[in-house]
Design an enzyme around this catalytic site. Structure first.
Site, mmCIF file in Angstrom:
data_model
loop_
_atom_site.group_PDB
_atom_site.id
_atom_site.type_symbol
_atom_site.label_atom_id
_atom_site.label_comp_id
_atom_site.label_asym_id
_atom_site.label_seq_id
_atom_site.Cartn_x
_atom_site.Cartn_y
_atom_site.Cartn_z
ATOM 1 N N GLU A 194 0.542 6.854 1.115
ATOM 2 C CA GLU A 194 0.961 6.478 2.468
ATOM 3 C C GLU A 194 -0.171 5.764 3.201
ATOM 4 O OE1 GLU A 194 2.017 8.668 6.729
ATOM 5 O OE2 GLU A 194 1.633 9.849 4.923
ATOM 6 N N GLU B 209 6.088 3.961 3.063
ATOM 7 C CA GLU B 209 4.740 3.405 2.928
ATOM 8 C C GLU B 209 4.122 3.794 1.589
ATOM 9 O OE1 GLU B 209 3.530 3.129 7.657
ATOM 10 O OE2 GLU B 209 2.838 4.836 6.466
ATOM 11 N N ASP C 83 0.401 1.779 4.366
ATOM 12 C CA ASP C 83 0.368 1.336 5.759
ATOM 13 C C ASP C 83 -0.311 -0.026 5.867
ATOM 14 O OD1 ASP C 83 0.525 1.916 8.746
ATOM 15 O OD2 ASP C 83 -1.635 1.706 8.490
#
Length: 220
Positions: free
Chosen positions: A31, A111, A35
């Site tokens: 994640e 993500e 991002d």
């Protein structure tokens, strides 16, 4: 493209920290990377597509596109919650339902999936697929579209309240569907909307809920 991931990468993408043997083996590290992958893909597309937009305008558009609410919406469209649920089959039903309705978790899984694809295929190979998945969100942000669902969610969050959506009715043939959806705030039906898609109907339901609750929407 998510279906092209090797099993070991896919397993990490769809592993929540609460059932991972070690926190590092959950989707959280992915994640973190995803991002940045998403922000770069969106920033590159906005820079290319809108040469006359100033930096401030591009920044606002990007912020809307990569927001948790937008990521959760795309995750739902890609049915990532369903895949996460398949990995969490041992959880009690009510706990699983709360997990799959949590927008932060859905956004995180999206993500993580982007990071896994980046590691597997490289940025250039996945960039256009990322942009394509977010194309509708980008268009909404550029047109100044008010995202009533996000406005409602954020306004309620400040009050310690929550909203969910349910489909009340689907009418018409496949090529001309009409959806009737309700916005449910703390268990009470607070707004209702109809439209040619579930997304449009939910936006209208959210708008009604904002009006009924006296929470004025703010343009992005």
């Amino acid at each position: 493209m998510i279906g092209t991931l090797p099993p070991e990468r896919a397993e990490t993408v769809f592993t929540h920290s609460s059932w991972a043997e070690e926190r590092a083996s959950s989707y959280e590290r992915l994640e973190f990377l995803g991002d940045s992958v998403l922000e770069l893909a969106v920033a590159h597309e906005l820079y290319r597509r809108y040469p006359d937009h100033a930096e401030g305008r591009l920044t606002k558009i990007r912020a809307h596109v990569v927001s948790r609410a937008s990521c959760a919406e795309v995750a739902q469209e890609l049915e990532l919650g369903k895949r996460l649920g398949e990995r969490a089959s041992g959880l009690p039903g009510d706990e699983l339902e709360r997990l799959l309705e949590n927008r932060n978790i859905l956004a995180a899984v999206l993500e993580a999936a982007l990071a896994a694809l980046f590691l597997e295929h490289g940025f250039e190979a996945i960039e256009q697929s990322v942009v394509s998945a977010f194309s509708e969100v980008i268009e909404d942000a550029v047109s100044g579209h008010v995202d009533n669902k996000t406005e409602l969610q954020e306004a309620l969050a400040r009050l310690g309240r929550a909203v969910s959506y349910s489909v009340l009715e689907v009418d018409g043939p496949p090529h001309d569907r009409r959806f009737l959806c309700a916005a449910v705030v703390d268990g009470e039906q607070t707004g209702m909307g109809s439209g040619s898609s579930k997304k449009v109907a939910e936006q209208e339901a959210a708008r009604q809920a904002l009006e009924r609750l006296g929470l004025a929407p703010v343009s992005p």
